[in-house]
Write a protein that holds these residues in place. Sequence first.
Motif, PDB file in Angstrom:
ATOM      1  N   UNK A  73     -16.309  28.230   6.569  1.00 45.18           N
ATOM      2  CA  UNK A  73     -17.435  28.020   5.672  1.00 45.18           C
ATOM      3  C   UNK A  73     -18.751  28.335   6.379  1.00 45.18           C
ATOM      4  N   UNK A  74     -18.824  27.957   7.655  1.00 39.74           N
ATOM      5  CA  UNK A  74     -20.049  28.238   8.403  1.00 39.74           C
ATOM      6  C   UNK A  74     -20.274  29.741   8.519  1.00 39.74           C
TER       7      UNK A  74
ATOM      8  N   UNK B 278     -26.626  23.816   3.206  1.00 40.24           N
ATOM      9  CA  UNK B 278     -25.178  23.701   3.448  1.00 40.24           C
ATOM     10  C   UNK B 278     -24.756  22.235   3.418  1.00 40.24           C
ATOM     11  N   UNK B 279     -25.560  21.373   4.015  1.00 34.70           N
ATOM     12  CA  UNK B 279     -25.246  19.943   4.040  1.00 34.70           C
ATOM     13  C   UNK B 279     -25.237  19.382   2.622  1.00 34.70           C
TER      14      UNK B 279
ATOM     15  N   UNK C  39     -15.656  21.678  -1.316  1.00 33.27           N
ATOM     16  CA  UNK C  39     -16.580  22.114  -0.254  1.00 33.27           C
ATOM     17  C   UNK C  39     -16.611  21.149   0.915  1.00 33.27           C
ATOM     18  N   UNK C  40     -16.415  19.855   0.625  1.00 31.18           N
ATOM     19  CA  UNK C  40     -16.467  18.881   1.708  1.00 31.18           C
ATOM     20  C   UNK C  40     -15.245  18.975   2.589  1.00 31.18           C
ATOM     21  N   UNK C  41     -14.119  19.320   1.964  1.00 33.68           N
ATOM     22  CA  UNK C  41     -12.908  19.480   2.764  1.00 33.68           C
ATOM     23  C   UNK C  41     -13.045  20.717   3.656  1.00 33.68           C
ATOM     24  N   UNK C  42     -13.590  21.771   3.056  1.00 37.22           N
ATOM     25  CA  UNK C  42     -13.737  23.019   3.788  1.00 37.22           C
ATOM     26  C   UNK C  42     -14.970  22.988   4.683  1.00 37.22           C
TER      27      UNK C  42
ATOM     28  N   UNK D  55     -29.857  14.143   4.849  1.00 39.93           N
ATOM     29  CA  UNK D  55     -29.254  12.907   4.332  1.00 39.93           C
ATOM     30  C   UNK D  55     -29.741  12.614   2.903  1.00 39.93           C
ATOM     31  N   UNK D  56     -31.068  12.574   2.675  1.00 41.25           N
ATOM     32  CA  UNK D  56     -31.487  12.335   1.287  1.00 41.25           C
ATOM     33  C   UNK D  56     -31.005  13.436   0.334  1.00 41.25           C
ATOM     34  N   UNK D  57     -31.056  14.701   0.808  1.00 40.67           N
ATOM     35  CA  UNK D  57     -30.648  15.799  -0.075  1.00 40.67           C
ATOM     36  C   UNK D  57     -29.190  15.638  -0.480  1.00 40.67           C
ATOM     37  N   UNK D  58     -28.336  15.340   0.492  1.00 42.82           N
ATOM     38  CA  UNK D  58     -26.914  15.205   0.180  1.00 42.82           C
ATOM     39  C   UNK D  58     -26.667  13.988  -0.712  1.00 42.82           C
TER      40      UNK D  58
END
Lengths: 364, 298
Positions: free
Chosen positions: B121-122, B163-164, B112-115, B81-84
Amino acid sequence: MAGLTLRNVGKRYGALSIIKGLNLDIHDGEFLVLVGPSGCGKSTLLRMIAGLEDITDGTVAIGNRIVNDLPASKRELSMVFQSYALYPHMTVAKNLAFGLQNFKMPKAEMERRVAEAARILQIEKLMDRKPRQLSGGQKQRVAIGRAIVREPQLFLFDEPLSNLDAELRVQMRAELASLYARLGTTMIYVTHDQVEAMTMASRIVVLRAGKIEQVGTPQELYTRPQNLFVAGFIGSPKINMLQAKVDRASGEAVATVPGLPAFSLPTLPSADDGLTLCVRPGAVHIGAGEVMTQGTIRLVEYLGNESLLHIALSSGQVLLVSDNGKTSYRSGETISIGFDRSDLHYFDAAGQRVEPIQNESRLQ
Amino acid sequence: MIKRFIARNAPGYIFLSPWLLGFFLLALGPILASLYLSFTKYDMVSDPRWVGFANYEYMFTRDRRFWKALEVTFTYVALAVPARLIMALSVAMLLDKGLRTIGLYRAIFYLPSLLGASIAIAILWRQLFEQNGVVNQVLAVFGIEGLAWITNPDTSLYTLVILAMWQFGSPMLIFLAGLRGIPRDLYEAAEIDGTPKWRQFTRITLPLLAPVIFFNLVLQTIESFKTFSSAFIISNGTGAPADSLLFFTVYLFNEAFKFFRMGYASALAWVLLLIIGAFTAIAFLTSKYWVHYENERD
């Protein structure tokens, strides 16, 4: 305190030129007002002086120092914004002190300055409030207070009274004037309101489309406007403009204005066949004057101390006439009006002022 | 009075109706059913059998994997959460500088958020961080021998945190809108007063952005607690290696659809809901100390 020198100052955004080669000397301790219609570049010029906009051409010097490349914070000036720009999450006291904290100032000195500014602006009781708890006038005081605490050598005001209602504007105008009298610091003030300019300025700079139209004291601008634009912009109610044809056949220059009897002109250093003659509404008299005519009252605006009459001449042109308000007039009424030729301002075909060489001509 | 209530609120409810209908017809039933099932033993073949608090008791007292799943999930939430949010705010501030092609960049950065939630993506991520993946090949150029990032239990979770972080798009857009809402002249006033950029950030940007930060924090915390597909794909659906990717949702999924312990899985789901609820409540309760609302009335 410091004066300011602008030399060939220009501002371009790509191909668009906003400020065009301005030259201006602002004297130390002067209250200079930049006035002009929207988009004339007055705010841009102020922001260039402040260091918020780059200077594309020329130089700006504060005192003897050219400041073109000096960041805003090093120019030792304060600015009051139209929107007040108060930090909404800070109390009044914190808003006042915020800028000072950057200057590594002893706390006691900081507190002294904040207290002094609060006293001058009578906002001592508001110190713990947040901006949202203040009225427009109070916010404006805090914004000015924030400028004062810096004790700058130059104050910049960007339309500071535009967001206030009419009554408050008049009050703040007087307060700013007395603040200027007390501090004596150089102030540059931007407004589109010529009344503000006239009432507060030591000198006024009238700008149009990035160029200076005239610089002068309020009296000079009012009594000797250098061109039609300044004549029309300065003075309320607006000056009357009459298109005159000049006939020099008889050896004497005679002006013909539709709706008026022909009358002789003083000797003018202009050979143009067409002139624009301007006369202030206050210089048109009811039932008197060297040049007289009849007109029909279209509208009466009663203002208490004066009445503003809109009078249509036979040509259809409407003249504004300012009367002392003691007589009541009705619209539709026909009255005679007149003016003295000494009250006329003359402008040539290019719209530049022409000054009579002598004033001996007689009425024909 | 009822008439007036309807007249005043009808448009709102009409606009809400797709969600309200969806909630009452599709969601509410299963939600209540899961609450009931959490007190039963249910394998989807025979009927649910009432067991009282047995599921919860087992969970908190004897199920070590439950605690492991909590540990993994909490660690992930605490890091991701903080990283994102930091990533999102940083990019938003860059974009806020007023690039001419800002629309394009916004779209590219949002991609990237859509994908991100997608399986593809994973899978890509897994390939990037494999022993012979792109990351290690790049490191090899600098003479660094990379680890088997995903199969090493010490590092696997961090690949998911990265990834997050990369999926910063939606909080970034919200931050960008928030930044755009801060009047320029506040910064100009600060500039004239000689306020250094860092102080402008901490004393002007952060406090004025606090409502947006708060909103993003709550949303992203909820989102992160619910992380599933990336962990599921990368760990091959098991939480491996050594349960280091045993996210709460992965554990729940396995209990439900692999071992058909529906009653227990329902209990897990309700515990997750309570945890998310508790975190959201804490965020709201503390917000009055750090979130400044412009239009607040005192």
